[in-house]
Scaffold this active site. Sequence first.
Site, mmCIF file in Angstrom:
data_model
loop_
_atom_site.group_PDB
_atom_site.id
_atom_site.type_symbol
_atom_site.label_atom_id
_atom_site.label_comp_id
_atom_site.label_asym_id
_atom_site.label_seq_id
_atom_site.Cartn_x
_atom_site.Cartn_y
_atom_site.Cartn_z
ATOM 1 N N ALA A 33 -0.369 8.347 1.371
ATOM 2 C CA ALA A 33 -1.174 8.801 0.378
ATOM 3 C C ALA A 33 -2.635 9.102 0.685
ATOM 4 O O ALA A 33 -3.007 8.362 1.775
ATOM 5 C CB ALA A 33 -1.075 7.864 -0.865
ATOM 6 N N GLU A 64 7.976 7.761 1.359
ATOM 7 C CA GLU A 64 8.926 7.664 0.106
ATOM 8 C C GLU A 64 9.232 8.965 -0.608
ATOM 9 O O GLU A 64 10.500 9.026 -0.965
ATOM 10 C CB GLU A 64 7.840 7.134 -0.825
ATOM 11 C CG GLU A 64 7.512 5.496 -0.833
ATOM 12 C CD GLU A 64 6.431 4.834 -1.377
ATOM 13 O OE1 GLU A 64 6.651 3.967 -2.226
ATOM 14 O OE2 GLU A 64 5.352 5.486 -1.714
ATOM 15 N N GLU A 97 1.994 -0.400 3.673
ATOM 16 C CA GLU A 97 1.127 -0.601 2.489
ATOM 17 C C GLU A 97 0.470 -2.195 2.391
ATOM 18 O O GLU A 97 -0.607 -2.361 2.074
ATOM 19 C CB GLU A 97 1.938 -0.360 1.100
ATOM 20 C CG GLU A 97 2.090 1.022 0.498
ATOM 21 C CD GLU A 97 3.465 1.504 1.399
ATOM 22 O OE1 GLU A 97 3.757 2.745 0.933
ATOM 23 O OE2 GLU A 97 4.151 0.861 2.120
#
Length: 323
Positions: A107, A153, A173
């Site tokens: 991200a 993901e 993460e």
Amino acid sequence: MSRLSSIAIKSLLPYGYRSVSSQLSKYSVAGHGKLFCSTTAYKDIIVERVGERKNVGIVRLNRPKALNALCDNLMRETSKAFAALDDDPEIGCIVLTGMEKAFAAGADIKEMQNVTYDFAYKTDYLANWEFIHKTRTPVIGAISGYALGGGCEIAMACDILYAGDNAKFGQPEITIGTIPGSGGSQRLTKAVGKSLSMEMILTGKPIDANEAERKGLVSKVFPKETVVDEAIKTAEIIANHSQMATRMCKQAVQTSFNVGLDEGLKYERTIFHATFANYDRREGMTAFVEKRKPKYQDNDYMSYSLPFIFINAVLGTPKANQQ
């Protein structure tokens, strides 16, 4: 199709299967009744038609300076491209890829850094990333380089995964004080099992392409220079089958993830029965008996939609699409 006919058909369809009729106004009818959609310019992705029959759509993530970090605009554009390809009657399979160095390194943390709980909760933050598994058209991920965090993901949301020999899959993460937020803890565990999933998520350490293949995360590993071409070859095989049948196959397999065996078998059998209401099933079997290639009619709207009406009436909308 008249406006009245379109409204009548739409009224028959369950909500989850109305996207075809709801999209009719976006297209113009030309030639032999085929539907065409105007092209769209994108900033962070590249969309093309490929294959001998141009029936494969390829979506390429294209933020090279950021290693394809998944910023809001990139995800918004990718979602829009998937919706257009999913509703394009000429497209029978979609390939999602990035670049050799990185599929997507995660991200965009700069965008995410100052998100508050209040905002995340009220907006159901990242729920809009679930468009890939909701796509009815089969999706192949061709992964080279880094597929980390959100990149891993969205890769796992694809139906088939091919990896370049330089691919790295991981959920790091934990190293920035958070957890996977778009399916990493769920899909990874289903793919590789609890122990390896725990190890990857708790340590943040990635696995390489060969280990990903051994553990069942990806189907095959190819040289990074050819993985996209190999994905397109498989996509062409899928796209040349009946779109009705491929979408039913995808739906049946997705169902297996969220229901017990007895319920899954019942659902599979009901979909199988529904194919007998479809022209393509009759044409496919007749062509086999006559020793010729089938000529499917994927653009026949009623041929496509009626079996799904039947399935929904018997079983209801499947929860399995929440994979």
